[in-house]
Design an enzyme around this catalytic site. Sequence first.
Site, PDB file in Angstrom:
ATOM      1  N   LYS A 111     -21.447 -26.359  19.439  1.00 54.14           N
ATOM      2  CA  LYS A 111     -22.670 -27.117  19.423  1.00 54.14           C
ATOM      3  C   LYS A 111     -23.765 -26.157  18.865  1.00 54.14           C
ATOM      4  O   LYS A 111     -24.932 -26.567  18.096  1.00 54.14           O
ATOM      5  CB  LYS A 111     -23.210 -27.312  20.735  1.00 54.14           C
ATOM      6  CG  LYS A 111     -22.136 -28.624  21.488  1.00 54.14           C
ATOM      7  CD  LYS A 111     -22.929 -29.003  22.831  1.00 54.14           C
ATOM      8  CE  LYS A 111     -21.743 -29.968  23.648  1.00 54.14           C
ATOM      9  NZ  LYS A 111     -21.855 -31.183  22.799  1.00 54.14           N
ATOM     10  N   LYS A 195      -9.585 -39.897  16.069  1.00 52.34           N
ATOM     11  CA  LYS A 195      -9.697 -40.989  17.387  1.00 52.34           C
ATOM     12  C   LYS A 195     -10.787 -41.824  17.015  1.00 52.34           C
ATOM     13  O   LYS A 195     -11.683 -41.145  16.572  1.00 52.34           O
ATOM     14  CB  LYS A 195      -9.558 -40.324  18.579  1.00 52.34           C
ATOM     15  CG  LYS A 195     -10.560 -39.214  18.713  1.00 52.34           C
ATOM     16  CD  LYS A 195     -10.627 -38.789  20.325  1.00 52.34           C
ATOM     17  CE  LYS A 195     -11.853 -37.933  20.610  1.00 52.34           C
ATOM     18  NZ  LYS A 195     -11.417 -37.310  21.830  1.00 52.34           N
ATOM     19  N   LYS A 198     -18.017 -42.515  19.032  1.00 50.92           N
ATOM     20  CA  LYS A 198     -19.251 -42.706  18.806  1.00 50.92           C
ATOM     21  C   LYS A 198     -19.701 -41.727  17.752  1.00 50.92           C
ATOM     22  O   LYS A 198     -20.430 -42.344  16.658  1.00 50.92           O
ATOM     23  CB  LYS A 198     -20.299 -42.689  19.805  1.00 50.92           C
ATOM     24  CG  LYS A 198     -21.706 -42.814  19.757  1.00 50.92           C
ATOM     25  CD  LYS A 198     -22.425 -42.640  21.012  1.00 50.92           C
ATOM     26  CE  LYS A 198     -22.754 -40.831  20.964  1.00 50.92           C
ATOM     27  NZ  LYS A 198     -23.424 -40.627  21.935  1.00 50.92           N
TER      28      LYS A 198
END
Length: 330
Positions: A111, A195, A198
């Site tokens: 992140k 996979k 979102k």
Amino acid sequence: MEKVVSGIRSTGHLHLGNYLGALRNFVKMQEGYDCYFFIADLHSLTTHPHPADFHANVKIILSEYLAAGLDPEKCALFVQSDVPEICELYVLLNMLAYKGELERTASFKDKARKNPDNINAGLLTYPVLMASDILVHNADYVPVGKDQEQHLEIARVYARRFNNLYGVEVFKEPRSFNFGNQSPVKVPGLDGSGKMGKSEGNAIYLCDDEATIRKKVMKAVTDSGPSEPNSPMPEVIQNLFTIMNLVSSPDTVSYFTEKWNDCSIRYGDMKKQLAEDICTLTRPVRERIEAVSSDEAYLSKVVAAGREKARASAAATLKAARQAVGFRNF
């Protein structure tokens, strides 16, 4: 009864991968375990969501999980920020967490790399809050994917570290829930690799209308077709068959497998069938989402009941932790 705790993200919509993967496991768990499922709205604050969207996102996720099978009569379904005991335990565990070990977590490094202008303290101590979510209920099990195994291990470390420091067995060391070592269902995306998710932009959402589903499936990545009988399937085609295996009848899968093997497959026909089978699967869920999301009284009742059960569980654990640390009433 053994306890299971798991968080639910508070942004976005449920997609087909969630529904066929983690959510099906949640539905199974609530039948035989004391389950605490929470919408992780505190965690989302690291990205500074707009206040106007904050509550709406929680409502969306709550409605979708209820519509997709979570039963508030069988589990505690609550909003993370409704349980202040989580935040207090977060403070206590932060005193046992060290900067170096937090900076080494894979999630923080990832992140921080992606968002170098928003490396806030909440991002750094994200694993501590996750540990608090788990340990505040003294969970026996936590269902985790491969990408969350490190966070579960951190929770185990903090449980052990707290117990050793204060000489009292306050916390259990939670274990991963794996349904008899069966691998979780992994639903591939429509872009040919990886996979469904979102952030990848390759998902079919449970709230998608049927026209949207058909449009998305028809755009799924394929290739030029097999060049000779019984050819190995490339990844992009194997992904389509993986989804078809999850949503279609065995006869349908066999029919298109045979078409692949004899080189007569028409991807357009396969996609049309796949889209119809996905529509059939998701149609009742979408209808329930629409009904549940419009029933404010029901949602309020669900959240209130979940909050009451979650706080009762959390208060008992926090009381033991406070006593171990040395807090006393005057």
